[in-house]
Scaffold this active site. Structure first.
Site, PDB file in Angstrom:
ATOM      1  N   HIS A  40      -0.111  37.285  48.066  1.00 55.80           N
ATOM      2  CA  HIS A  40       1.069  36.413  47.969  1.00 55.80           C
ATOM      3  C   HIS A  40       2.375  37.208  47.943  1.00 55.80           C
ATOM      4  O   HIS A  40       3.444  36.641  48.181  1.00 55.80           O
ATOM      5  CB  HIS A  40       0.961  35.475  46.758  1.00 55.80           C
ATOM      6  CG  HIS A  40       1.225  36.113  45.422  1.00 55.80           C
ATOM      7  ND1 HIS A  40       0.220  36.443  44.545  1.00 55.80           N
ATOM      8  CD2 HIS A  40       2.374  36.472  44.819  1.00 55.80           C
ATOM      9  CE1 HIS A  40       0.744  36.968  43.449  1.00 55.80           C
ATOM     10  NE2 HIS A  40       2.055  36.992  43.589  1.00 55.80           N
ATOM     11  N   ASP A  71      -6.522  36.710  47.235  1.00 55.16           N
ATOM     12  CA  ASP A  71      -5.136  37.066  46.943  1.00 55.16           C
ATOM     13  C   ASP A  71      -4.969  38.581  46.845  1.00 55.16           C
ATOM     14  O   ASP A  71      -4.306  39.092  45.928  1.00 55.16           O
ATOM     15  CB  ASP A  71      -4.634  36.391  45.663  1.00 55.16           C
ATOM     16  CG  ASP A  71      -3.100  36.441  45.548  1.00 55.16           C
ATOM     17  OD1 ASP A  71      -2.452  36.794  46.554  1.00 55.16           O
ATOM     18  OD2 ASP A  71      -2.576  36.142  44.462  1.00 55.16           O
ATOM     19  N   SER A 152       3.557  41.299  40.211  1.00 52.61           N
ATOM     20  CA  SER A 152       2.426  40.965  41.072  1.00 52.61           C
ATOM     21  C   SER A 152       2.059  42.122  41.984  1.00 52.61           C
ATOM     22  O   SER A 152       2.922  42.684  42.666  1.00 52.61           O
ATOM     23  CB  SER A 152       2.749  39.736  41.922  1.00 52.61           C
ATOM     24  OG  SER A 152       2.833  38.586  41.137  1.00 52.61           O
ATOM     25  N   GLY A 205     -15.335  33.042  59.873  1.00 48.82           N
ATOM     26  CA  GLY A 205     -14.179  32.451  60.541  1.00 48.82           C
ATOM     27  C   GLY A 205     -13.900  31.022  60.151  1.00 48.82           C
ATOM     28  O   GLY A 205     -13.417  30.233  60.965  1.00 48.82           O
TER      29      GLY A 205
END
Length: 284
Positions: A40, A71, A152, A205
């Protein structure tokens, strides 16, 4: 200039900048410039630049690998000097009560260090994104070491200076509640980079989701076991095989799929180019 907004706000709209900047943290994992951060932090970025403590100028970086669901991301910088990678620990060995150290750039205050303890393990949380999606984390480290916006992607360390987690989120409802992704979730990727210089992972996928009671009712399913395909990526193995959005994955190689995590785990256990058998429900 949208007339809808002009109707309500007149000329009181602020002048928005053409370029919107964000910031985050990261840590070096190889001598030749691979850096781990949160997905992110670099999500949809047009340009990524890295500031090093000992270098005056910022260094442009390129995205090497990312995983929206985990993430996590790996970016790469090209510098003339040899970089010093940080040692990675083992997040399986941490326990509540262990000391923890968080390093990052909270609110742009560079290279801030905070300390605390591991408060809990295996925390599941959901975080809405600006794009209207929801990131679901299943296994986070909770710590009371201060983590704020800008932290982060930075490292959460043990007392030996080893990375045990990737600082990721903070609770907006209370103080002293921060979360980090266990470092073991990215160690295989880092090992690939060190040994082969690239990341090779089995890939189906598709994007899969949980079968909620609402989904079960809408598709008239017998139960909530399985995983619903939310998206099929173009030119992927799933696309070539004919999988479609809203197919319900029930089995992989005749092993029952209980939830989306099962799909991820079963695919990760496969070898590159291995053929698999998927049983799906489509239109009942």
């Amino acid at each position: 200039e949208d007339p809808f907004f002009r109707y309500f706000f007149g000329d009181q709209l602020p002048d928005l900048p053409e370029n919107i900047e964000g910031y985050g943290s990261g840590f070096i994992v190889t001598k030749d410039g691979f850096i781990v951060t949160n997905e992110h932090v670099i999500h949809n970025a047009d340009e990524i630049k890295v500031n090093f403590n000992e270098m005056e100028k910022t260094i442009p970086a390129e995205v090497i690998w990312y995983d929206y669901n985990l993430d996590l991301a790996v970016i790469k910088v090209d510098v003339e000097k040899t970089l010093q990678p940080i040692p990675l620990g083992d997040s399986r060995n941490i326990r509540p009560g262990d000391w923890a150290i968080a390093i990052g750039n909270p609110f742009g205050f560079e290279h801030t260090v905070t300390t605390g303890v591991i408060s809990a393990l295996g925390r599941p949380i959901q975080i809405p994104t600006s794009g209207g999606q929801v990131r679901t984390y299943k296994n986070l480290i909770q710590t009371d070491a201060a983590i704020n916006p800008g932290n982060s992607g930075g490292p959460l360390l043990n007392m030996n200076g080893e990375v045990i987690g990737i600082n990721t989120a903070v609770s907006s409802q209370g103080q002293g509640i921060g979360f980090a992704i266990p470092v073991n979730e990215v160690k295989d990727v880092v090992n690939d980079l060190k040994t082969t210089g690239e990341i090779i992972r089995p890939w189906l996928g598709v994007s899969v989701g949980q079968i909620s009671p609402e989904v079960q009712e809408y598709f008239e399913l017998e139960n909530t076991k399985g995983a619903i395909i939310l998206d099929v990526f173009p030119d992927s193995p799933a696309d070539e095989a004919g999988l479609k959005t809203y197919d319900i994955i029930k089995e992989i190689d005749q092993e029952i799929v209980e939830n989306p995590d099962d799909v991820v785990q079963k695919i990760n256990e496969k070898n590159i180019d291995e053929r698999i058998l998927i049983r799906v429900l489509r239109d009942g």
